[in-house]
Every structure is written in C-alpha cells, then in structure tokens.
Motif scaffolding. Structure first.
Motif, short mmCIF file in Angstrom:
data_model
loop_
_atom_site.label_atom_id
_atom_site.label_comp_id
_atom_site.label_asym_id
_atom_site.label_seq_id
_atom_site.Cartn_x
_atom_site.Cartn_y
_atom_site.Cartn_z
N ASP A 1 -9.20 4.22 -7.85
CA ASP A 1 -10.35 4.97 -7.33
C ASP A 1 -10.85 5.97 -8.37
OD1 ASP A 1 -10.11 3.64 -4.96
OD2 ASP A 1 -9.00 5.24 -3.94
N ALA B 1 0.83 -1.21 0.00
CA ALA B 1 0.00 0.00 0.00
C ALA B 1 0.86 1.26 0.00
CB ALA B 1 -0.94 -0.01 1.20
N HIS C 1 -3.47 5.14 -5.39
CA HIS C 1 -4.89 4.80 -5.33
C HIS C 1 -5.68 5.41 -6.49
CE1 HIS C 1 -6.89 8.57 -3.97
NE2 HIS C 1 -5.64 8.87 -3.60
N THR C 2 -5.15 6.50 -7.07
CA THR C 2 -5.89 7.18 -8.15
C THR C 2 -6.00 6.31 -9.41
OG1 THR C 2 -3.82 8.25 -8.81
CG2 THR C 2 -5.28 9.48 -7.35
N SER D 1 -14.56 4.50 -4.22
CA SER D 1 -13.44 3.59 -4.03
C SER D 1 -13.55 2.42 -5.01
CB SER D 1 -13.42 3.07 -2.58
OG SER D 1 -13.19 4.12 -1.68
N LYS E 1 -3.44 0.12 -1.84
CA LYS E 1 -3.56 1.53 -1.42
C LYS E 1 -5.02 1.98 -1.46
CE LYS E 1 -1.52 5.41 -0.21
NZ LYS E 1 -0.33 5.87 -0.93
N SER E 2 -5.73 1.59 -2.49
CA SER E 2 -7.15 1.94 -2.59
C SER E 2 -7.94 1.34 -1.44
CB SER E 2 -7.72 1.47 -3.93
OG SER E 2 -9.10 1.73 -4.00
N HIS F 1 -7.25 3.23 1.83
CA HIS F 1 -7.98 4.50 1.88
C HIS F 1 -9.47 4.27 2.15
CE1 HIS F 1 -5.23 7.74 0.94
NE2 HIS F 1 -4.61 6.97 0.05
N ASP G 1 -1.41 -0.71 -6.12
CA ASP G 1 -2.51 0.25 -6.28
C ASP G 1 -3.79 -0.24 -5.61
OD1 ASP G 1 -0.74 1.76 -7.70
OD2 ASP G 1 -1.59 1.30 -9.68
N THR H 1 -3.33 7.87 6.60
CA THR H 1 -4.67 7.80 6.02
C THR H 1 -5.75 8.11 7.05
OG1 THR H 1 -4.63 5.39 6.33
CG2 THR H 1 -4.06 6.22 4.15
#
Length: 759
Positions: free
Chosen positions: A234, A225, A230-231, A258, A276-277, A280, A273, A318
């Motif tokens: 997400d 993560a 995350h972009t 998300s 990380k998503s 979040h 990724d 986060t």
C-alpha cells in the motif's frame, strides 16, 4: 478430504432421540443444524409434612424428593459442508421420533442440498428467506444471551470486551458480510429494511485473493493476511508527502492508495503482503459504508456478521480499525459470539411460530456449549482443535420469563459482576485455581446427597471430568462464554451438576440446618424484644451479618441470643450504619424488596427477625428467593414452608402474610449470585405495583461478587461478610471484613428525621 468422521451422540448430537423439530442453514462452507428436544432431568422438590396425620411421627420439617421433569432445549451444531452427508446419515440412524415432517432451511446451499436432505431424513425441505432468518436469529441471541455482543481489541489484555445488552435491543444496524454486503436497519421484531449494501464483500476478498496468491481456501487466505505487512504493497500518506498531511488531519501511516506501490515497484510482492493489503482495502470500504449509513439513520449500535467475520481476529481487527477511524471513535464495531448460528436460529423460530418461543426466556447451557474460541494462528493448538470440526450451542427454556429489575438506575450500563476475570489475569488464575481445588469436595457432597443411588459415584466422576475440562478451556479461552466472572464459574458448575442429575447436593444439609435454627427462633425474638429500640436495630444488623458466617455458636447470655463469633468491630470496611440508623428514625419505607441468601440460621435467625422489624414499622416486605437450588441458598419452595412454620409461632409474621404485607416471590434465578437484569417478570410486576422504595441484598454472592457497584433508583442496603481473603484484599480489607453499604440515589437526600425518635 476424508469425509468420514466418528460422531459420539453424547458429545455432538445430544438428546437426538427426543428431537421434535429441525431447521438447517447451509452456507458456502459451513452447515448449521438446529433442533428442538425435550430433556428429562431430575429436580429436587420439597413438601411440608402434614403433622396432623401419619407423618406427624417424622421429626423433620419437610420431606425432599427427587422427581423427573421435562424441559425444552434448543441445540445448534455447526460443521463443515464436507461432512453433511455423514451427519445426515448419523441423524437418520439415531432419530427415534419427530413431530414434524418438514425441515426449515435457509442459506445459499439450501437449494443445492435439498434432494440429499429429503432423501436422507425423509423430511420435506421448506425454504425460508435468508435475511428474515438472520434478523430473527440476531434478535433472539441479543434478547436471551447477556454477553452476546463484544468489541474486539487486538492489543488489549483481553481481546474480547463484552457489552451490556440494552433492555431495548432496537433499533440497530446489521452489516452482513457474505459474498457481498447487505446493510439492514432493524427497528422491531418484525420490521427491518435493507437500506444499502455493496458488491465488494467476502466473495471479493476470496476471489481476488485466489487470483493474487493462488490460494483457494478462505481460511488459508486469512492466515496469509495475518502474517503480512500491508505497507509493503500500500502507498501511505508519508510515501507521497514525506510525513503527515497536517492541514487535512491525515497521519503519515494512513493508507493513501491500496496496492499503490505495486504499479511502480520493481519487485515481487509476497502472498502474505498482498492478502493483508486486500483485506485492509475491503474492510475499510465496508467500514466506511457502515459508518455513513449509521450516521444517515442516527444509529449507534452496529453489528457485523457473515462468513467474512466468522470470529477471525484479523477481520475483526481491520473492521474495528475502520469504524474507529471513520467515526472518530463515536461508533463501536460490535460482533456477536454466535453470529454463525443466526440463520439456523431464525429458520428454527420460523418453524416454531405456533409454539411462540419468544414468549419464553432462554439461557445458554454452559455444560453443552462449546463457547467462543479464537482461531488466531498464535493460539494454543489445543484451543483450535477443541472438538475437532464441530461447534455446539445449547439453549434451555427457562420456567420464568426474565426481565430487568424496574429499580435499576440505568439498565443499559448495569454490570452485575464486581471483578471481570476476562481482563484481570491474576484474578483469573486465582479463581480458576480455587474452583479446581474445591472440585473434590463438590464431588463428595454430590455423592453424599444421593446415598440410595449406587450409580451416583459414577455420575459424580463424569461431572468432575466435565467441569475440570471446562475450567481448563476457560484458562486458555477466558472469553468462551462471555465475560468470565466468579458468577459464571459458579453457574457453569451448577449446569454441569444438573447435567449429571445432581439437582441439589446441599438439600439434606439445608434441611438439617433449617430444623435446628427453627428451634431457636422464638428465643431469639424474645431476646430482641427485651432490648431498647436503639440496641435492637444494631442487634438486627449484627444478626444478619454474623449468621452469614458458618463460624457461629448460639448461647444464652443475659437472656439474649448473641453470636460469639463476629467478624470485626466498627468501623467496618464499608460502614454506613450511622446513616441507616438516622434514616430509620424517620417515616417507614413503603415496601422493601429483600433478596435472601442462605438456608438455616441465615434466613431464620438473621433475615426473619429483620423482616419482622420492618413489618412492625409498617413497611411491606417482598422476600425474593431462588427459583431453583444453588449451593446452600434457600429456594422459594423451602422458604414457603419455613415462613409458614415461623408464622405459626410469630403473630407479626402471621399478620404480615394474612394482610398481604409479606409476600414471597421467586427471583427467577438458580445461581448463588444475582443478576438484576434477569429477574422473574412476576417479581418485577410486584416491585412496580407495591411502589418499592428500599432494596436489601445480603450475602457475599449477591452483594459482593455481584451488585457491589449496582446503582438503584431507590434506597438500598447491601450487607455481607467477606469470607475470601483475596477478595477482601482486593476491596481494601481483610478476611471477615464487614460490608454494610446504605445508598441513597443522587439527588434524593435521606429524610431529615431528627425530630422523630421511636420509643
């Protein structure tokens, strides 16, 4: 995994042979063991010679003896569950005696390992409620460790920003993120309520993360993560609207959905990724829940703990972001340095209720504690390796119960230290260098203080290695023991000296300087009495400031004692003498609390004449000195003897003692600096009962390194000579600049005393 490990008892399970009581907290991956032991260490004691008896032949003021003393210590050790059997075997082999046949246990793994513990240690496992233990542990660390709570700021110069703990720690919200989430409102020591929670917690992150990434280990999932974007996964507000949604106050970079892109994108997403998503998504959900409950119950202090946190920067960041977003910065996410130990501490306290450990104050022993270590992937490998798998915390029971000085204007905002080295990299490097350079001198002084002990040199070398290692750790991890300050560096050194039985390296130097200074006392007083009232007031201030320096020579000029070396002519760097002079023309203060500094000429020829003048004006005086030794500072035991000797030759001091207008009280400190939030409860009571209206703090450690910016609810005097060129420059002066700071609380003007001029 290799489950064998070599465990050095002097580094990990310290003082195990004197362990008296045990508790254990077993989680999903970590075990936290707690035990109480009695520690024998040497203390320096002073005793006045009876000059009417055989001891009259001695030309010394008092004798110094080193005695054995037994104190209580709490040990907490954290290690991976994989090593539990090896550790239990080690404890069994080294356990000499224990007063109990029961071990208190808590945590989800307590049932799983119950039979193993009972078989290995021969102790009956008594399971305690997990949440009760958690709350008890949280209350304990908040009450006893000043820099326990911190705010995490990922992109700041210092990622850990430690908070001043409010004297009244209640009420607060504890958000415990384990497999699920429990949200607990804590109102007092024994009153708490689970007011909410969620099934979406650390277990959800671990479980879904394992399905998405095929990564089974929790820490590895967090590592993924930390490297992800995350972009990529997400869907953001700008992905839907082409930018921000201004009318609703939504920025373009805000997460709208998300994992929203995974439904339509024709591509594979990386493990990093997706992790990380997921992080979040769960953190934002927990953060919003915590904010809603905090607002519903009107709580501003929200602490986060549980295995989901575990000091991981990525999770703390986060959670922090989520709290800031949903409260618009009105509530801060607070984390705890020792959150991993809360259950073990609480379980131990449950088992020790008959001893009522909460009636005492406890202090972290820096010599035996690992300190907070970052597990950030970009940290130095040496920092992550540390002592391998193990993490330690030690707490010593203090002789005195410690409380706030009642005269602090706002205890919740009081910060003792002038410079925070955690946040100031240049200052940090300078002071760490200074303490390393001084190490050889400290070692030599320690050895010289024990000439009759041949093993002193060996112990001193162990001290050198221990303290140097601490300095190296603090260079890389300045937040290890809370805010890094000159005070904490000094205190760590004192802890390490005590660890190797050097209780008072300056004892003989102090004894010699006290002997010499006493011979000049009567002459100094007579010289002062020959001065006019106005001249005497300035001479008294000048005397306190001048003798604080070690560069002094005492000579008789025109029948007066003067210091030939004085730091600077007026105006001083901070010069409030004129305001002070106008004030003392008026009515006397009711009671002055005087925090004293060094032995020798400082206390005898500087402070005592000043005290004598206050007594003569009709002001009661409380002299507060260290409970234990630190550098060349006078201790309460030494001050009792010195004051008795001075009283024998000074009727003013003698009358002050006899009429109970001069009182000597321990400060509760064993530090060269001064923390006004941790003072002896007896001293606080005396201050309150005597309606103290003047506080005097002298010396660089107490008035410059600490308390320079302290705000009090009564008049105060801070007097010092700055004997460090770096600090002088930082405060806008130069070496040997004088600070004479007279402060009157806002809204309380100094008395108009122009009509009252003493003769």
């Amino acid at each position: 995994m290799d489950k064998s490990i070599t465990l050095p008892p002097d580094e990990i399970f310290r003082n195990l042979e004197n362990a008296k009581r045990f508790a254990i907290d077993i989680g999903g991956s970590l075990t936290k063991l707690a035990y109480y032991s009695t520690v024998q260490h040497k203390v320096a004691k002073v005793r006045s010679f009876d000059h009417t008896a055989k001891e009259a032949a001695s030309d010394k003021l008092y004798e110094i003896s080193v005695q054995e003393e037994v104190t209580a210590r709490l040990h907490f050790i954290k290690f991976e569950n994989a090593y539990i059997e090896t550790c239990l075997d080690f404890i069994k082999d080294h356990l000499v005696n224990t007063e109990t046949k029961v071990i208190k246990a808590t945590g989800g793994g307590a049932h799983k390992f119950k039979e193993l513990i009972e078989k290995k240690l021969g102790l009956k496992v008594d399971k305690e409620d997990e949440m009760t233990c958690l709350i008890k542990g949280c209350n304990f660390v908040l009450r006893n460790i000043p820099h326990e709570a911190f705010v995490y700021a990922k992109h700041a110069d210092s990622e850990f920003r430690f908070q001043t703990t409010h004297p009244d720690i209640f009420p607060y919200l504890l958000v415990n993120i384990g497999s699920g989430v429990s949200i607990v409102k804590v109102e007092s020591e024994d009153k708490f309520e689970r007011i909410g929670g969620s099934s979406i917690g650390g277990g959800t992150f671990w479980g879904l993360g394992a399905l998405l990434t095929k990564t089974k280990r929790f820490d590895e999932l967090l590592q993924l993560a930390s490297k992800g974007q995350h972009t990529s996964v997400d869907m953001l507000v700008k992905d839907i609207y082409g930018g921000s949604y201004g009318s609703l106050g939504l920025t373009g970079d805000l997460i709208a959905s998300s994992f929203g892109k995974s439904a339509t994108a024709e591509k594979e997403f990386s493990k990093e990724d997706m992790a990380k998503s997921l992080l979040h998504m769960i953190s934002n959900d927990i953060g919003q829940l915590a904010c809603l409950y905090a607002k519903l119950h009107n709580l501003s202090r929200v602490y986060f703990g549980g295995f989901f946190i575990r000091g991981h920067p990525v999770t703390m960041h986060t959670i922090t972001y989520s709290i800031n977003f949903f409260t618009k910065g009105e509530v801060q996410a607070l984390f705890l340095r020792h959150e991993g130990y809360l259950g073990a501490i609480g379980a131990f306290l449950k088992g020790a209720e008959e001893d009522n450990p909460n009636q005492y104050s406890w202090g972290e022993n820096y010599a035996g504690s690992s300190g907070l270590m970052s597990v950030s992937p970009d940290m130095n490998p040496m920092q992550r390796a540390r002592s391998g798998t193990f993490d330690m915390l030690e707490m010593d029971r203090l002789e005195r119960q410690l409380v706030n000085l009642p005269l602090l204007q706002d205890p919740s905002s009081y910060i003792p230290d002038t410079v925070d080295l955690t946040e100031d990299a240049l200052a940090r490097e300078y002071w760490l260098y200074c303490f390393e350079e001084a190490l050889d001198g400290v070692v030599k002084r320690a050895v010289a203080s024990q000439p009759d002990m041949p093993e002193a040199a060996e112990r001193a070398e162990k001290f050198r290695q221990k303290y140097r290692h601490k300095l190296q750790t603090l260079r890389h991890q300045p937040f290890a023991y809370g805010s890094l300050t000159v005070r904490s560096l000094l205190d760590t050194r004192e802890h390490c000296l005590n660890e190797f039985n050097f209780p008072d390296p300056y004892s003989k130097i102090k004894q010699r300087e006290n002997d010499v200074a006493l011979r000049y006392y009567q002459k100094a007083v007579k010289s002062l009495e020959k001065l006019s009232w106005e001249e005497r007031q300035f001479a008294l201030v000048r005397g306190v400031l001048a003798v604080e320096l070690k560069h002094f020579y005492l000579v008789s000029i025109h029948n007066c004692l003067f210091c030939l070396f004085f730091p600077s002519e007026r105006p001083w760097l901070v010069d409030c003498y004129d305001q002070w002079f106008e004030r003392i023309k008026g009515p006397p203060h009711k009671c002055a609390l005087f925090f004293v500094d060094n032995s020798g000429v400082d206390i005898i020829l500087g402070v005592m004449p000043f005290v004598r003048e206050l007594l003569s004006r009709g002001t009661e005086v409380v002299l507060a000195s260290n409970s234990g030794p630190a550098l060349n500072d006078v201790t309460n035991g030494e001050l009792q003897i010195l004051t008795e000797k001075i009283a024998a030759m000074d009727s003013v001091i003698q009358a002050g003692l006899k009429e109970d207008r001069l009182t000597l009280v321990q400060s509760g400190s064993s530090s060269p600096c001064l923390d006004l939030s941790r003072l002896d409860k007896v001293l606080a009571t005396v201050v309150r009962e005597r309606k103290t209206d003047l506080v005097i703090i002298e010396g660089m450690g107490r008035a410059i390194h600490t308390n320079y910016y302290a705000m009090l609810s009564c008049e105060s005097l801070k007097m010092a000579v700055i004997k460090n060129s770096w600090l002088a420059d930082r405060l806008g002066g130069k070496l040997f600049s004088v600070v004479f700071k007279y402060e009157v609380p806002a809204g309380r003007p100094s008395l108009d005393s122009t009509a009252l001029t003493p003769s």
